[in-house]
Design a protein around this motif. Structure first.
Motif, PDB file in Angstrom:
ATOM      1  N   LYS A 119     -25.419  44.924   9.294  1.00 16.39           N
ATOM      2  CA  LYS A 119     -25.375  45.706  10.532  1.00 16.39           C
ATOM      3  C   LYS A 119     -26.755  45.772  11.173  1.00 16.39           C
ATOM      4  CE  LYS A 119     -21.415  48.464   9.058  1.00 16.39           C
ATOM      5  NZ  LYS A 119     -20.865  49.835   8.820  1.00 16.39           N
ATOM      6  N   ALA A 120     -27.386  44.598  11.222  1.00 17.38           N
ATOM      7  CA  ALA A 120     -28.723  44.465  11.807  1.00 17.38           C
ATOM      8  C   ALA A 120     -28.743  43.235  12.703  1.00 17.38           C
ATOM      9  CB  ALA A 120     -29.771  44.350  10.712  1.00 17.38           C
TER      10      ALA A 120
ATOM     11  N   TYR B  52     -43.343  35.214   6.991  1.00 16.84           N
ATOM     12  CA  TYR B  52     -42.198  35.124   7.909  1.00 16.84           C
ATOM     13  C   TYR B  52     -41.195  36.242   7.648  1.00 16.84           C
ATOM     14  CZ  TYR B  52     -37.835  33.354   9.901  1.00 16.84           C
ATOM     15  OH  TYR B  52     -36.649  33.235  10.591  1.00 16.84           O
ATOM     16  N   LEU B  53     -40.871  36.471   6.378  1.00 16.76           N
ATOM     17  CA  LEU B  53     -39.912  37.522   6.035  1.00 16.76           C
ATOM     18  C   LEU B  53     -40.439  38.891   6.455  1.00 16.76           C
ATOM     19  CD1 LEU B  53     -37.319  38.479   4.679  1.00 16.76           C
ATOM     20  CD2 LEU B  53     -38.557  38.501   2.492  1.00 16.76           C
ATOM     21  N   ALA B  54     -41.714  39.143   6.211  1.00 13.50           N
ATOM     22  CA  ALA B  54     -42.306  40.429   6.576  1.00 13.50           C
ATOM     23  C   ALA B  54     -42.259  40.637   8.086  1.00 13.50           C
ATOM     24  CB  ALA B  54     -43.742  40.509   6.079  1.00 13.50           C
ATOM     25  N   ALA B  55     -42.520  39.568   8.857  1.00 12.44           N
ATOM     26  CA  ALA B  55     -42.514  39.679  10.322  1.00 12.44           C
ATOM     27  C   ALA B  55     -41.115  39.992  10.842  1.00 12.44           C
ATOM     28  CB  ALA B  55     -43.038  38.384  10.943  1.00 12.44           C
ATOM     29  N   VAL B  56     -40.108  39.333  10.294  1.00 15.53           N
ATOM     30  CA  VAL B  56     -38.728  39.577  10.726  1.00 15.53           C
ATOM     31  C   VAL B  56     -38.314  41.008  10.411  1.00 15.53           C
ATOM     32  CG1 VAL B  56     -36.307  38.967  10.329  1.00 15.53           C
ATOM     33  CG2 VAL B  56     -38.032  37.159  10.549  1.00 15.53           C
ATOM     34  N   LEU B  57     -38.597  41.439   9.193  1.00 14.00           N
ATOM     35  CA  LEU B  57     -38.205  42.792   8.792  1.00 14.00           C
ATOM     36  C   LEU B  57     -38.975  43.853   9.571  1.00 14.00           C
ATOM     37  CD1 LEU B  57     -37.875  42.349   4.927  1.00 14.00           C
ATOM     38  CD2 LEU B  57     -36.051  42.368   6.645  1.00 14.00           C
ATOM     39  N   GLU B  58     -40.238  43.568   9.890  1.00 10.16           N
ATOM     40  CA  GLU B  58     -41.037  44.523  10.664  1.00 10.16           C
ATOM     41  C   GLU B  58     -40.430  44.738  12.045  1.00 10.16           C
ATOM     42  OE1 GLU B  58     -45.669  45.232  12.063  1.00 10.16           O
ATOM     43  OE2 GLU B  58     -44.952  43.199  11.643  1.00 10.16           O
ATOM     44  N   ARG B  59     -39.952  43.644  12.677  1.00  9.66           N
ATOM     45  CA  ARG B  59     -39.319  43.780  14.000  1.00  9.66           C
ATOM     46  C   ARG B  59     -38.063  44.634  13.916  1.00  9.66           C
ATOM     47  NH1 ARG B  59     -43.338  41.029  14.251  1.00  9.66           N
ATOM     48  NH2 ARG B  59     -43.922  39.594  15.911  1.00  9.66           N
ATOM     49  N   GLU B  60     -37.287  44.437  12.858  1.00 14.59           N
ATOM     50  CA  GLU B  60     -36.048  45.193  12.703  1.00 14.59           C
ATOM     51  C   GLU B  60     -36.344  46.682  12.481  1.00 14.59           C
ATOM     52  OE1 GLU B  60     -32.117  46.406  12.293  1.00 14.59           O
ATOM     53  OE2 GLU B  60     -33.014  44.641  13.224  1.00 14.59           O
ATOM     54  N   VAL B  61     -37.296  46.969  11.615  1.00 11.33           N
ATOM     55  CA  VAL B  61     -37.632  48.373  11.347  1.00 11.33           C
ATOM     56  C   VAL B  61     -38.176  49.041  12.607  1.00 11.33           C
ATOM     57  CG1 VAL B  61     -39.198  49.887  10.068  1.00 11.33           C
ATOM     58  CG2 VAL B  61     -38.002  48.038   8.890  1.00 11.33           C
ATOM     59  N   SER B  62     -39.033  48.352  13.359  1.00  8.49           N
ATOM     60  CA  SER B  62     -39.584  48.926  14.587  1.00  8.49           C
ATOM     61  C   SER B  62     -38.489  49.226  15.591  1.00  8.49           C
ATOM     62  CB  SER B  62     -40.609  47.963  15.205  1.00  8.49           C
ATOM     63  OG  SER B  62     -41.719  47.794  14.351  1.00  8.49           O
TER      64      SER B  62
END
Length: 266
Positions: free
Chosen positions: A22-23, A47-57
């Motif tokens: 659900k993201a 890359y994984l950290a950047a993707v997850l950071e965008r989602e959390v923000s």
């Protein structure tokens, strides 16, 4: 050809996994950041950290917006919008409060001053700060809070209502002192203050100095006990000057009980 097929399959897998989590924003971020990562030579971890950071923000921004809408602000006001040229003495204090640290420490903020000097603006702005830091917020006038508590008391659920309100990181009480309270109302308001003491934050605004709160609550002892709990862990800001609503109208000030530094320290 094989690489292109593998990439297509990976994109489909990302779509599926993002939907399962659900993201859905991950799909867009993954595609956009993939090219950026290749060009910059990112590691898989980068890359994984950047993707997850965008989602959390994005989730935090969406959550903050929902909390702001649910707070009941009369209008949306921010610290950035405030006219500090008219209130230069409080610029540093407000700047410190803008970090949101007072919320984690369960500290209160009291804004004292004549009508039209920006108290409600700052109270709202601090409420928005709280919402953006992940705290649930409720905003109402002192009269509205008493009405709410009176109804809960009448229905025999005051303890449950106070417990529910303690789950809010910040409660804003606007316009303390604009109307006097009867004794029952004053006692209910005292219970609200007591229930949050050293547990969660309050922001209060008042056009009256603390020395005049006894008249508002009809009982000097109740007022003293309430003030003691409010200011024990609090930042007290005194706003001064004429109402901004009167600027350019040829009126210097409104009738008001003057707030002084001595009053705020009692």
């Amino acid at each position: 050809m094989g690489t292109a097929k593998t990439t297509t399959e990976s994109v489909k897998q990302i779509h599926y996994l993002a939907a399962a989590l659900k993201a859905p924003r991950i799909t867009e971020a993954a595609a956009r950041l993939a090219d950026q990562g290749r060009d910059a030579g990112w590691t898989f971890e980068d890359y994984l950290a950047a993707v997850l950071e965008r989602e959390v923000s994005a989730r935090n921004a969406s959550g903050a917006e929902l909390r702001i809408r649910a707070a009941g602000f009369g209008a949306r006001k921010t610290i950035e919008d405030f006219d500090f040229d008219a209130q230069p003495a409080i610029r540093q204090q407000v700047g410190s409060l803008a970090s949101g640290g007072f919320l984690t420490e369960a500290r209160n903020v009291v804004l004292l001053g004549p009508p039209g000097t920006g108290k409600t603006h700052l109270a709202t702005a601090l409420g928005i700060v709280a919402a953006r830091h992940g705290h649930r917020v409720l905003f109402a006038t002192a009269t509205d809070w008493v009405t709410r508590l009176t109804e809960a008391h009448r229905q025999g659920r005051l303890p449950q209502e106070l417990a529910r309100l303690r789950r809010y990181g910040l409660i804003v009480v606007d316009e303390v002192g604009y109307l006097p309270f009867e004794q029952d109302a004053a006692n209910l308001f005292f219970q609200l203050v007591s229930s949050r003491y050293e547990h969660a934050s309050l922001v209060l605004t008042s056009n009256l100095p603390f020395s005049s709160w006894g008249g508002v609550f009809g009982d000097q002892a109740v007022a003293a006990a309430m003030i003691d709990r409010i200011v024990h862990h609090a930042d007290v800001l005194t706003l001064k000057g004429a109402s901004y609503r009167l600027r350019g109208r040829g009126i210097d000030s409104l009738p008001s009980i003057r707030t002084t530094t001595d009053d705020t320290e009692n």
